[in-house]
Design an enzyme around this catalytic site. Structure first.
Site, short mmCIF file in Angstrom:
data_model
loop_
_atom_site.label_atom_id
_atom_site.label_comp_id
_atom_site.label_asym_id
_atom_site.label_seq_id
_atom_site.Cartn_x
_atom_site.Cartn_y
_atom_site.Cartn_z
N ASP A 76 1.14 14.97 14.50
CA ASP A 76 2.58 14.79 14.35
C ASP A 76 2.85 13.31 14.07
O ASP A 76 2.05 12.65 13.42
CB ASP A 76 3.29 15.27 15.63
N HIS A 151 9.87 12.77 16.83
CA HIS A 151 9.44 14.16 16.62
C HIS A 151 8.16 14.48 17.40
O HIS A 151 8.07 15.49 18.11
CB HIS A 151 9.25 14.38 15.13
N SER A 481 9.80 23.43 14.34
CA SER A 481 9.02 22.37 14.99
C SER A 481 9.10 22.46 16.49
O SER A 481 8.20 22.03 17.20
CB SER A 481 9.53 20.99 14.56
#
Length: 701
Positions: A76, A151, A481
């Protein structure tokens, strides 16, 4: 939910030069395959209570050293190691089998790793080869595993974050933040920069994760549709090698709204869609006529208790800007004199519009609030410096009627509140990418759905572009996600309890034990009804796959559908794969059987026949993983236009590990006119429901 438009990353000259290099490299006999690097994009705690993660005695009774022996690799945007979600309190030594490293870099040293964050690496060569040096972006970044985006911190803490009490986003979603498996270890692989994940960096991250000895790889990213063929797709190729090594790969299906848009659809990947949980964040709008509209937002500051004048963006067009353009409230389209001190009503030009840009344009012009008419209202919540709220189409009609009939319309946007116990839930998220699978259509995708709407988890405090300039430690965001880490955590949980199960067995356990109505053996929400889409239509396996994740049932599935790499090769051969293509995937020459195995007989936990021309018999083999003798009885859900029978319709097992094969006969009597019809097969004993969705496209009878 995060939408990331495709970015053209190189000039024609650059691509021509790269193509020349590719040809030269390909002529080296030691090179398995060469293909041009592509871009993948990031797909963006009540949820664990909602899925029942704590009611699993088989896991909760495990000694802590066994619970903490599972290692999850997260590819990620990195991690913010100082977050309390990554404290290692109560964890023992790092598993000796772990071969990874804590790579030092900018504002990141080996001391940033601990017994929770046991590894951290970063990869930027691929990004910089295509996009130039990181320094040229003029954005905040760290040349290390440290997360500047938020994220990666969010996804990794959702999987295995330690328990942190009194967490909220300015009072919203208040409670204890935790990951699904708080005792598991995390190894971080930062391969994404500014929402872009270059193939070369992803491949390097996968390679290291496999060598480091992780048990699960979680991948909340993927290519924009259409999905590339497996033999030219880095994620498909790398995850195949992970599967060979016994690693479960979970990946998000994508946020592309449309049918046939699901990404990461290779049958060896556990592909995850997104759905709601029983919590929402309404922001109510009080109109001047005292009617109240339900909207959604993240308005954390108390409103001023007064009504403001409201105006359509299209009525407030800047000089020279057409009214239709101004209605979208984009930068430099609104007249500041018209919107000053007012709430502006805006429209979407397209679903991928930058909502924050609209709020910023209004704020810079002196506006005090925004009402955005948005069909994905409850999903795309974001913070802003002024009051803003998203409303759906029904509320928009009422608002527009009021504004057209009232000479001086006014409105007040209330502070956002947290509502729990919402019914029905789950509901499929409108953005969640859908099937059918465009590469191997007999394989139903996505595989499963999980909570992916308005998920609270840890955040990078420097990732302020998405938080209205606020430095925060926890944030609420949506996307596949967010659902993918939920499934990655459940896979880790299963690996703890069943350390010798194959990736296919773990995948099967998750897929065949969804939240099911016991009486009807159908995929159900918390009211016992069919899971629905956002528009209240019944969802299908092309929305939710096999159903909504159910960890308590997955831990003890009763039966599993197992398969290995040889079975996968047979499946690919049935779709006409060449020797060269298979070598791209496996790294070694592989040859197909003649005749090939029929594609719909691949031992997948779901059952698909994409081109049914007349009668078809489908075979599956189940492995019993329970204790002692048992008997399973079959139940077939009716499929429109097709008669079905299962033989044998009773399966008798005497001991764990025993395998039995059954056959389903399909006799179509009506064409499905190019669309799919759905049903299911459920095997039931006194304890277990083992359910497989069925999708068939009858092309002729």
């Amino acid at each position: 939910m995060n939408h990331y438009p495709h970015v053209e990353t190189a000039s024609r000259t650059h691509r021509t030069l790269r193509q020349f290099v590719l040809v030269c490299v390909a002529e080296n006999e030691d090179v398995v395959s060469v293909f041009e690097s592509k871009i993948s994009h990031l797909h963006t705690t009540n949820s664990w209570k909602f899925v029942g993660i704590d009611s699993i005695p088989q896991y909760n009774k495990l000694p802590i050293d066994i619970q903490s022996d599972v290692i999850v690799g997260v590819i990620d945007s990195g991690v913010w190691p100082e977050s309390q979600s990554f404290n290692d309190y109560g964890l023992g030594p790092v598993p000796t089998r772990f071969k990874g490293e804590c790579v030092s870099g900018q504002k990141f040293t080996s001391s940033n790793c601990n017994r929770k964050l046991i590894g951290a690496r970063y990869y930027s060569k691929g990004f910089e080869a295509v996009n130039g040096p990181l320094e040229n972006t003029n954005k905040t970044f760290f040349r290390s595993a440290r997360d500047n985006d938020g994220h990666g911190t969010h996804t990794s803490s959702t999987i295995a974050g330690s328990k942190v009490s009194n967490v909220s986003l300015y009072g919203l979603a208040s409670g204890t933040a935790r990951g699904g498996v708080p005792s598991a270890r995390l190894s971080i692989y930062k391969a994404c920069w500014f929402d872009i994940c270059e193939d070369a960096d992803l491949l390097a991250a996968f390679s290291d994760a496999i060598q480091d000895g992780v048990d699960i790889i979680s991948l909340s990213l993927g290519p924009n549709p259409p999905q590339p063929v497996y033999f030219e797709d880095v994620i498909s190729i790398a995850s195949f090698h992970a599967f060979q090594k016994g690693i479960v790969v979970c990946a998000s299906a994508g946020n592309n709204f449309l049918p046939q848009s699901a990404a990461n659809v290779a049958p060896w990947i556990l592909t995850v869609g997104a759905s709601t949980l029983d919590r929402e964040f309404p922001s109510y709008v009080l109109l001047g006529n005292l009617k109240q509209l339900k909207g959604f937002g993240v308005n954390t500051k108390p409103d001023q208790g007064k009504q403001y004048s409201i105006i359509f963006g299209g009525v407030a067009a800047a000089s020279g800007i057409p009214s239709s353009n101004a209605s979208f409230c984009k930068k430099n389209t609104l007249d500041s004199n018209s919107i000053k001190g007012r709430i502006v009503v805006c429209m979407l030009e397209k679903l991928s519009d930058d909502r924050f840009e609209k709020v910023t344009a209004i704020e810079e012009g002196g506006g005090v609030g925004m009402i955005l008419i948005d069909p994905v209202a409850k999903y795309v919540l974001g913070q802003s410096v002024i009051q803003s709220v998203l409303i759906g189409e029904a509320e928009a009609e009422e608002l527009q009627t009021y504004m057209k009939t009232e000479k001086n319309p006014t409105a007040r946007i209330y502070q956002t509140v947290t509502n729990v116990g919402i019914k029905p839930a789950p509901v499929m998220a409108i953005f969640s990418s859908k099937g059918p699978n465009v590469i191997t259509p007999d394989i139903i995708k996505p595989d499963i759905t999980a909570p992916g709407v308005n998920i609270l988890a840890a955040w990078s405090p420097v990732a302020t572009e998405k938080t209205a300039g606020n430095n925060i430690d926890y944030n609420i965001i949506s996307g596949t996600s967010m659902s993918c880490p939920h499934v990655s955590a459940v896979a880790a949980l299963l690996k703890s309890v069943h350390p010798y199960w194959s990736p296919a067995a773990i995948k099967s356990a998750i897929m065949t034990t969804d939240t099911t109505n016991i009486l009807t053996a159908t995929v159900a929400d918390n009211t016992g009804s069919f899971i629905r889409n956002d528009d209240s239509t019944n969802a299908t396996p092309f929305d939710y796959g096999s159903g909504h994740i159910n960890p308590a049932a997955a831990i003890d599935p009763g039966l599993i559908y197992d398969f290995d790499t040889n079975n996968l090769i047979d499946l690919l051969c049935s779709y006409g794969a060449s020797v060269a293509q298979l070598k791209n995937l496996t790294g070694t020459p592989v040859y197909c059987k003649k005749p090939p195995t029929l594609s719909y007989n691949f031992n997948y936990p779901s059952i698909g026949v994409a081109n049914m021309a007349g009668n078809v018999s489908v075979y599956r083999t189940v492995t019993y993983v329970g204790d002692g003798p048992t008997v399973y009885y079959s139940k077939l859900e009716t499929i429109t236009g097709v008669r079905t029978w299962v033989y044998p319709n009773v399966l008798r097992f005497s001991k764990s590990g025993e395998k039995m094969t059954y056959r389903i006969d399909f006799v179509p009597y009506k064409s499905s006119n190019g669309s799919f019809e759905f049903g299911s097969l459920t095997w039931r004993n006194d304890v277990h429901l083992v359910r497989s969705p069925i999708a068939v496209n009858v092309v002729s009878v």
